[in-house]
Structures are given as C-alpha cells and as structure tokens.
Design a protein around this motif. Structure first.
Motif, PDB file in Angstrom:
ATOM      1  N   PRO A  87    -122.186   3.094 145.265  1.00 36.96           N
ATOM      2  CA  PRO A  87    -123.290   4.536 145.029  1.00 36.96           C
ATOM      3  C   PRO A  87    -123.702   4.624 143.202  1.00 36.96           C
ATOM      4  N   GLN A  88    -122.588   4.465 142.621  1.00 36.49           N
ATOM      5  CA  GLN A  88    -122.789   4.391 140.911  1.00 36.49           C
ATOM      6  C   GLN A  88    -123.460   3.186 140.503  1.00 36.49           C
ATOM      7  N   ASN A  89    -123.062   2.222 141.226  1.00 33.67           N
ATOM      8  CA  ASN A  89    -124.253   0.729 140.993  1.00 33.67           C
ATOM      9  C   ASN A  89    -123.165   0.694 139.868  1.00 33.67           C
ATOM     10  N   LEU A  90    -121.864   0.127 139.701  1.00 35.80           N
ATOM     11  CA  LEU A  90    -121.509   0.079 138.629  1.00 35.80           C
ATOM     12  C   LEU A  90    -120.668  -1.059 139.110  1.00 35.80           C
ATOM     13  N   ALA A  91    -120.059  -2.519 137.703  1.00 37.33           N
ATOM     14  CA  ALA A  91    -119.711  -3.638 137.554  1.00 37.33           C
ATOM     15  C   ALA A  91    -118.865  -4.032 137.437  1.00 37.33           C
ATOM     16  N   MET A  92    -117.495  -3.662 137.154  1.00 35.23           N
ATOM     17  CA  MET A  92    -116.182  -3.029 136.667  1.00 35.23           C
ATOM     18  C   MET A  92    -115.145  -4.368 136.224  1.00 35.23           C
ATOM     19  N   ILE A  93    -114.803  -4.305 135.036  1.00 37.50           N
ATOM     20  CA  ILE A  93    -113.796  -5.590 134.518  1.00 37.50           C
ATOM     21  C   ILE A  93    -112.385  -5.232 133.936  1.00 37.50           C
ATOM     22  N   GLN A  94    -111.539  -5.984 133.811  1.00 42.77           N
ATOM     23  CA  GLN A  94    -110.250  -5.182 133.142  1.00 42.77           C
ATOM     24  C   GLN A  94    -110.525  -6.439 132.200  1.00 42.77           C
ATOM     25  N   MET A  95    -110.236  -6.044 131.211  1.00 46.97           N
ATOM     26  CA  MET A  95    -110.474  -6.617 129.927  1.00 46.97           C
ATOM     27  C   MET A  95    -108.639  -6.320 128.882  1.00 46.97           C
ATOM     28  N   GLY A  96    -108.029  -7.162 129.009  1.00 46.31           N
ATOM     29  CA  GLY A  96    -106.862  -6.515 128.368  1.00 46.31           C
ATOM     30  C   GLY A  96    -106.344  -5.601 128.771  1.00 46.31           C
ATOM     31  N   PRO A  97    -105.805  -4.196 128.409  1.00 48.66           N
ATOM     32  CA  PRO A  97    -105.415  -3.013 128.761  1.00 48.66           C
ATOM     33  C   PRO A  97    -106.626  -2.000 129.263  1.00 48.66           C
ATOM     34  N   THR A  98    -107.752  -2.802 129.181  1.00 50.73           N
ATOM     35  CA  THR A  98    -109.371  -1.147 129.271  1.00 50.73           C
ATOM     36  C   THR A  98    -109.700  -2.134 130.413  1.00 50.73           C
ATOM     37  N   ILE A  99    -110.555  -0.458 131.549  1.00 50.50           N
ATOM     38  CA  ILE A  99    -110.795  -1.912 132.668  1.00 50.50           C
ATOM     39  C   ILE A  99    -112.354  -0.684 131.768  1.00 50.50           C
ATOM     40  N   VAL A 100    -113.555  -1.920 132.066  1.00 52.08           N
ATOM     41  CA  VAL A 100    -114.423  -1.704 131.517  1.00 52.08           C
ATOM     42  C   VAL A 100    -115.720  -1.590 132.592  1.00 52.08           C
ATOM     43  N   ALA A 101    -115.969  -0.605 132.484  1.00 53.32           N
ATOM     44  CA  ALA A 101    -117.352   0.064 134.178  1.00 53.32           C
ATOM     45  C   ALA A 101    -118.697  -0.167 133.936  1.00 53.32           C
ATOM     46  N   LEU A 102    -119.854  -1.133 133.584  1.00 46.60           N
ATOM     47  CA  LEU A 102    -121.049  -1.206 133.400  1.00 46.60           C
ATOM     48  C   LEU A 102    -121.678  -1.465 134.277  1.00 46.60           C
ATOM     49  N   ASP A 103    -123.371  -0.179 133.518  1.00 43.25           N
ATOM     50  CA  ASP A 103    -124.396  -0.099 134.734  1.00 43.25           C
ATOM     51  C   ASP A 103    -124.638  -1.484 135.581  1.00 43.25           C
ATOM     52  N   GLY A 104    -124.648  -1.371 136.656  1.00 46.50           N
ATOM     53  CA  GLY A 104    -125.509  -2.112 137.263  1.00 46.50           C
ATOM     54  C   GLY A 104    -126.919  -2.497 136.908  1.00 46.50           C
TER      55      GLY A 104
END
Length: 486
Positions: A117-134
């Motif tokens: 429902p949040q329409n997120l694409a997530m990826i872990q870059m090194g020590p950080t999880i980044v959530a992108l708006d779909g």
C-alpha cells in the motif's frame, strides 16, 4: 489487482476472437515484448527473488524496477510495464565499486497476491536501507542498519515494513557451537521511523540445548500479525510488538539441522472469501532435513487473535523415497479452485526393486486443500517457479515455460538456453490489463539484460502459436472464464 469481472471480460474477448478465426493482435504465443539494455541491468545476477513489480496507487501505474549502473554509479530504474520505457531513475552517490547493494525489493516478492500500500521500492546500499516512492523515484526515507547486524528478510506489513536481522555469531559460554542472535524490527512505512525492536529469544525463548544447535529462522507478514519461526517453533507478533501466541509444530522428527526437521519457509495465505465456504487465513510451512521433505498447512483463527494456529494436514512423500527442496521457497496460488502450491524437488526413489535408486529433478504441483501431489514435470531448473491467476511460470534449461497450474500442461513457451551464471526468477503480471506479461532476465546471449515476455502478440507482429492447438487454447480459456465467473 483486477476484479473477477475484468479478468472474465479479458478472457471472453480472446476466446471469441480465437473461435471466430478473425485476425487478432492478441494471439496466444510466446513473444518478446521489450528489453532493457543497460550496464549491469537487473543486479545482483544471482538474486534470490524475481524482478520487483510495483503495482502503483493510480490506474496504469504498474512498474518493473531494476538496479543497474550509470556512469559508474548505482541507479534504480523504473520501467513502464507495457512499453519498457524508463519512467524514473534514482542515482545513488559514490562509486559503484565501493558499495555492494542488495537487490530492489517491494517486500512482496514471494507473495504476488500481497499488497504494497505504501508503493515503495526498497534497497539496501551499504549500511542504509533506502525507500523510493514508486511513482516518482524520490527518496521517501532512509533507515540506518545497526552495526554488526545483517538484514536477511524484509516484508511489507500493511503500514509497516518488517525486518529480520541477524547479528554476528557469538560464542555460547556453555557450548562450543556458535549461536546467532536475531532481531525483529518494525519500521513505519510512511516515515521510516522505528516503531519497535524485539529480540527473537524473547519471542521464542531457547533452552541451553537449543541454543547449542543451529536452527533455521523464518518470518512472514500477514495482514495483522507477523509470524516468526525457529526450528519447529512458531510465534505470532502483534502490530505493537507483543506476542499474540506461540506453539510447536509437529514435523514428525527431532529438531536440529542434519538430524530432524526445521521450518525452512513460511508462506502466508490470506483469507479467501468464497460465498459458499469462506476459508480462514492459513500458513504453509515447509520443513526438511537431509532427506525428508514435509509440508504442514496451518489454519489461523481470524476471530481470536490469541489462539495458536492449528494444523489442517501434514504431507510427506513415501518412506521409500527421499526428497529435498531444490533451490528454495515453495510458491502458492490460493485463488484457483481449492488452491495449489509448487516447488522444485530433488527426489531419490528406492522403490524400483533395484540396488540403484532412480534420481531426478522435477517441478511438483500439490493440492493446497490436502497436500496431495497432483502432477510432476521433469526438467532442469534454472529459476524458481512463480504463479499468477492459475498459471505457473518458470525458466528451465530449455527456456521460459508457462503452464496450467492445475495440470502442469504447457500453455506457451519461449525457447532459449539461459546462461546458468545468472538468476532467472520471473515475475508475472497482467500489465495494466494488456495481457499476461512475464518479467525475466533475458534468455540466450542477451543476458544479463532485463526482458518482458508476453503470452499475447504485440501490435504489428506476425501471428505465431506455440504449445497447444487453437482448439485446446479455446477450451482452456473457456474453462478459465467459467472458473472466474462463479
């Protein structure tokens, strides 16, 4: 997702066209619809999940999301599901050689019927999880992974993102075998703030003997509860982090890797609101040791959240055979008839009467209502099977195959030898109702680029049928219409 009426309408149009003999831009076959060619497209090459499909919040907003390299920087690219044209790009700072990212995830990879429902694409870059708006690719939030913790699972849980994280192995003061502390995190999907943290040993306490034996840990999110397992124990965690219930699942064997069975996979199956007989939410648990495969279907009490799950059936192959799950993760399609589930099996059969057993690898389809084996197809696996609306899609050594889920019969296929050094886990979708589309790493010399294959003929392409005859196709489509209509 698409309504019963929409799916029925699509199938009826195709059925009438086939039976009338009129020229059609949607003939059954196997076609390449588009390909995305970029440096290191669809990375990592051996990702344990399919391409990320974002359903989107607006009509026509479906996207396939891939990770690639642009001018020596990591870039996430969202492609239009039908045309393959880039919709947005998110470029990450720093040199690509300095950071090894995870694959892109929506938290719904193994359950295509789950919502994001949040329409997120997530990826872990090194020590950080980044959530992108779909819809735009803009950064919605970032979450810093604690030191000495590795995120091994991520699941969409309504308005929450659930994380399973394992820490560095520590030495037990009583036993020489290392143990691995595990932590569950609940992240607010809108803000990225941490809602709660739970130590797994608090959820499922361990005895000293259990701590000395390495056991498999799994988790999966439902609508209301998060389910966590260790060895043969299973617990449900509420949205506030409290434990709703915990139980031991009988696996017909002692616990411990190499001797008994561990729960190795958990698959959540949502409530099925059939008019005649509603079905409560369920969990399919897969368990195996060195030789024996077990499946247990558990029913959840959707009127009493504190009541533990109860087993509906247990299934295992005959004592004369040995079976291990080849690759990993069974997949479930609960919406067709009584439901089916599928997995690759590495099976050894001693019932031949010979001193030499038979051995083969096969794709297996089982009835979800009782666990009985319905069909097998012998093939060489290159990727995990995926399901969508009564269809099973999988890449074998011979190419991409789409099969009837109920029978295992081939509907259409894309021939081509996939390079085995790459991952070939596929993602099917209706693609904004344009027809059955399957996203996969490209077959043949085009790898490692990303391709979208279609069961329907693109506009302007020559008519080409593969697999069943037109009559067989018409009969299959008519059966599909009737199933969807009632």
């Amino acid at each position: 997702m698409y309504s019963t009426r929409q799916r029925s309408h699509m199938l009826l149009i195709l059925l009438v066209t086939l039976l009338s003999g009129a020229p059609s831009a949607h003939a059954i076959g196997g076609y390449l619809r588009w390909s995305f060619n970029s440096s290191n497209a669809y990375f990592p090459y051996n990702a344990p999940f399919a391409p990320a499909i974002l359903r989107g919040n607006a009509p026509g907003a479906e996207r396939v999301v891939t990770l690639n390299v642009n001018n020596e920087q990591w870039e996430v690219t969202a492609l239009d599901i039908v045309s393959g044209q880039p919709v947005w790009n998110a470029l990450f700072p720093g040199n690509a050689v300095d950071t090894y990212p995870s694959g892109v995830t929506t938290g719904t990879e193994f359950n295509h019927f789950k919502e994001n429902p949040q329409n997120l694409a997530m990826i872990q870059m090194g020590p950080t999880i980044v959530a992108l708006d779909g819809d735009t690719g803009a950064v919605s939030w970032q979450w810093q992974v604690p030191d000495n913790v590795t995120v091994t699972g991520m699941s969409s849980w309504g308005d929450t993102i659930a994380l399973l994280a394992q820490g560095e192995p520590i030495q037990s003061p009583y036993f020489p075998t290392p143990t691995t502390p595990t932590v569950l995190y609940a992240i607010d999907a809108a803000s990225g703030n941490t809602r709660w943290v739970q130590n797994a040993t608090t959820i499922l306490p361990q005895t000293q003997a259990e701590a000395a034996t390495y056991a498999v840990e799994c988790f999966v999110a439902g609508e209301d509860s998060l389910f966590y397992s260790r060895a043969n124990k299973l617990a449900a965690v509420n949205k506030d982090g409290s434990v709703a219930w915990k139980t031991s699942v009988s696996l017909e064997g002692s616990v411990g890797t190499g001797q008994g069975a561990n729960i190795t996979h958990l698959i959540y199956i949502p409530r099925k609101d059939d008019a005649d007989k509603p079905v409560s939410p369920r969990i399919l648990a897969n368990a195996n040791n060195w030789s024996f495969q077990r499946f247990v279907l558990l029913s959840l009490n959707d009127t009493n959240s504190s009541a533990p799950a109860t087993p509906l059936w247990r299934s295992r192959i005959p004592e004369t055979a040995m079976e291990n799950l080849f690759y990993t993760q069974p997949v479930v399609d609960p919406w067709t008839n009584r439901g089916m589930f599928y997995y690759w099996s590495n099976r050894t059969d001693w019932s031949t009467g010979s001193d030499i057993p038979s051995w083969k690898v096969m794709l297996v389809g089982r009835d979800l209502s009782n666990g009985l084996e319905m069909w097998t197809q012998t093939a060489i696996p290159v990727g995990l099977p995926s399901v969508f609306e009564g269809r099973v899609m999988v890449v074998t050594a011979d190419g991409l195959v789409a099969m009837q889920g109920a029978s295992g019969s081939t509907i259409w296929q894309i021939p081509g030898v996939p390079p085995t050094e790459y991952s070939y886990n596929v993602a099917p979708t209706f693609g904004n109702e344009t027809g059955m589309l399957v996203a996969s790493r490209c077959l043949g010399p085009a790898a490692p680029n990303l391709c979208m294959y279609s069961a329907f003929q693109p506009e302007g392409a020559a008519v080409r049928l593969s697999g069943p005859s037109m009559v067989s196709i018409a009969v299959a489509l008519l059966a599909g219409v009737l199933c969807l209509a009632f």
